[in-house]
Design an enzyme around this catalytic site. Structure first.
Site, PDB file in Angstrom:
ATOM      1  N   TYR A 104      16.451  47.583  64.982  1.00  0.00           N
ATOM      2  CA  TYR A 104      15.072  47.239  65.329  1.00  0.00           C
ATOM      3  C   TYR A 104      14.368  48.433  65.973  1.00  0.00           C
ATOM      4  O   TYR A 104      13.241  48.783  65.593  1.00  0.00           O
ATOM      5  CB  TYR A 104      15.065  46.047  66.278  1.00  0.00           C
ATOM      6  CG  TYR A 104      13.680  45.641  66.741  1.00  0.00           C
ATOM      7  CD1 TYR A 104      12.830  44.942  65.901  1.00  0.00           C
ATOM      8  CD2 TYR A 104      13.229  45.965  68.022  1.00  0.00           C
ATOM      9  CE1 TYR A 104      11.558  44.568  66.320  1.00  0.00           C
ATOM     10  CE2 TYR A 104      11.967  45.595  68.450  1.00  0.00           C
ATOM     11  CZ  TYR A 104      11.135  44.896  67.595  1.00  0.00           C
ATOM     12  OH  TYR A 104       9.870  44.543  68.011  1.00  0.00           O
TER      13      TYR A 104
ATOM     14  N   SER B  41       6.452  48.600  69.963  1.00  0.00           N
ATOM     15  CA  SER B  41       7.353  48.084  70.986  1.00  0.00           C
ATOM     16  C   SER B  41       7.807  49.238  71.854  1.00  0.00           C
ATOM     17  O   SER B  41       7.888  50.382  71.381  1.00  0.00           O
ATOM     18  CB  SER B  41       8.575  47.423  70.336  1.00  0.00           C
ATOM     19  OG  SER B  41       9.577  47.149  71.289  1.00  0.00           O
TER      20      SER B  41
ATOM     21  N   ILE C  39       2.560  36.766  69.411  1.00  0.00           N
ATOM     22  CA  ILE C  39       1.456  37.712  69.571  1.00  0.00           C
ATOM     23  C   ILE C  39       0.435  37.563  68.454  1.00  0.00           C
ATOM     24  O   ILE C  39      -0.773  37.621  68.688  1.00  0.00           O
ATOM     25  CB  ILE C  39       1.991  39.152  69.633  1.00  0.00           C
ATOM     26  CG1 ILE C  39       2.868  39.353  70.873  1.00  0.00           C
ATOM     27  CG2 ILE C  39       0.840  40.161  69.633  1.00  0.00           C
ATOM     28  CD1 ILE C  39       3.608  40.684  70.891  1.00  0.00           C
ATOM     29  N   GLY C  40       0.909  37.379  67.231  1.00  0.00           N
ATOM     30  CA  GLY C  40      -0.011  37.262  66.101  1.00  0.00           C
ATOM     31  C   GLY C  40      -0.920  36.066  66.230  1.00  0.00           C
ATOM     32  O   GLY C  40      -2.143  36.160  66.019  1.00  0.00           O
TER      33      GLY C  40
ATOM     34  N   SER D  33       1.972  33.207  62.572  1.00  0.00           N
ATOM     35  CA  SER D  33       2.508  31.850  62.710  1.00  0.00           C
ATOM     36  C   SER D  33       2.870  31.516  64.150  1.00  0.00           C
ATOM     37  O   SER D  33       2.947  30.339  64.510  1.00  0.00           O
ATOM     38  CB  SER D  33       3.738  31.663  61.809  1.00  0.00           C
ATOM     39  OG  SER D  33       4.791  32.530  62.204  1.00  0.00           O
TER      40      SER D  33
ATOM     41  N   LEU E 288      -8.154  41.486  59.724  1.00  0.00           N
ATOM     42  CA  LEU E 288      -6.990  40.852  59.105  1.00  0.00           C
ATOM     43  C   LEU E 288      -5.787  41.074  60.014  1.00  0.00           C
ATOM     44  O   LEU E 288      -5.517  42.200  60.425  1.00  0.00           O
ATOM     45  CB  LEU E 288      -6.736  41.435  57.715  1.00  0.00           C
ATOM     46  CG  LEU E 288      -5.594  40.835  56.896  1.00  0.00           C
ATOM     47  CD1 LEU E 288      -5.913  40.940  55.394  1.00  0.00           C
ATOM     48  CD2 LEU E 288      -4.249  41.509  57.183  1.00  0.00           C
ATOM     49  N   ILE E 289      -5.078  39.996  60.310  1.00  0.00           N
ATOM     50  CA  ILE E 289      -3.927  40.060  61.210  1.00  0.00           C
ATOM     51  C   ILE E 289      -2.711  39.514  60.479  1.00  0.00           C
ATOM     52  O   ILE E 289      -2.769  38.436  59.879  1.00  0.00           O
ATOM     53  CB  ILE E 289      -4.176  39.238  62.488  1.00  0.00           C
ATOM     54  CG1 ILE E 289      -5.478  39.693  63.168  1.00  0.00           C
ATOM     55  CG2 ILE E 289      -3.003  39.357  63.456  1.00  0.00           C
ATOM     56  CD1 ILE E 289      -5.925  38.778  64.305  1.00  0.00           C
TER      57      ILE E 289
END
Length: 289
Positions: free
Chosen positions: A157, A144, A21-22, A18, A13-14
């Site tokens: 972030y 990251s 990277i995904g 959209s 499951l990822i």
């Protein structure tokens, strides 16, 4: 990852598929033989994902999953495990950018960024762990280099990514005792729509920056230089696939030589002076004022 009978190389499951990277990871995993459940917050934004899957000749199970809606995501994870009889891996990718310094952001904006980048990631992990324990599976989270090295005008972030890093580093040995492998993949700059999705209005930001205008201007001028050596999402996805397939993956994996050197500099900088000296230069002449 050990191959699973009846479901190719396993069910993965990822989140956040959209774009970027995904999306690249979902397609690459399907091409590698995994059964891929590709989730995204807004199903109406699945067009690029469907097109990429069609072009690659692969099939994806595309489902809605908003990582900030805990009940919804818990139900979705449970439904996936029930539908396939197992869940072998989760790739935490969904996230949101945040640009602005402390006095230029509201507390609501800061909390919202943490809700997505930290609490959402942890909520998905929590929902998945019972199923990953059953399959002796693995958790891969897209972190990251910002989770290691704090970066000007990216405080929120970076702080959220650092929180994810610390949480998963703490969880990893505990999860290992119940058969779950935990890894975090750390890209540097990536050429994807993630940056575009931050929706920066640079003139408006500069007009509202007040005393931070010179520093923000220097930072915005530096950003293109940072992205000059950016990776493609497909290159990062290749690293994710390596981690999924590695029988004994490390906890922390950088996706490029740039990322390795960037992270290594921080880990060797015990008093922080080298890092702060470097990132201060990103602000241009304002750093000397």
């Amino acid at each position: 990852m050990v191959e699973k009978a009846g479901s190719a190389r396993g069910v993965v499951l990822i989140t956040g598929t959209s774009s970027g990277i995904g999306l690249a990871t979902a397609v690459a995993a399907a091409r590698a033989g995994y059964t891929v459940v590709a989730t995204l917050r807004d199903p109406e934004r699945a067009g690029a994902l469907r097109t990429a899957a069609d072009e690659a000749g692969v099939t994806l199970d595309i489902r809605r999953l908003d990582i900030t809606e805990e009940t919804s995501l818990t139900d979705t994870v449970a439904e996936v495990a029930a539908a396939y009889g197992r869940l072998d891996a989760v790739v935490n990718n969904a996230g949101a950018g945040s640009v602005g310094t402390l006095e230029l952001l509201t507390m609501d904006q800061i909390r919202a960024a943490f809700e997505t980048n930290f609490f959402g990631t942890i909520a998905v992990t929590r929902a998945a762990l019972p199923h990953l324990r059953s399959s002796r599976g693995r958790l891969v989270t897209i972190g990251s280099i910002g989770g290691i090295v704090g970066q000007p005008f990216n405080e929120t972030y970076c702080a959220a990514k650092a929180a994810v890093e610390a949480y998963l580093e703490s969880l990893a040995p505990v999860a290992d005792t119940v058969g779950v492998t935990v890894s975090i993949v750390e890209p540097g700059p990536v050429l994807s729509s993630f940056v575009d999705n931050i929706d920066l209005d640079r003139p408006a930001m500069l007009a509202a920056a007040g005393p931070y205008t010179p520093a923000l201007g220097g930072y915005l001028e530096y950003v293109p230089e940072m992205f000059a050596s950016a990776q493609t999402p497909e290159e990062v996805a290749a690293t994710v696939l390596d981690v999924l397939a590695d029988p004994a993956p490390p906890f922390r994996v950088q996706t490029s030589q740039f990322a390795k050197e960037f992270v290594a500099g921080k880990l060797a900088d015990l008093d922080g002076s080298a890092v702060v000296s470097t990132t201060r230069k990103w602000l241009g002449a304002a750093s000397a004022e």
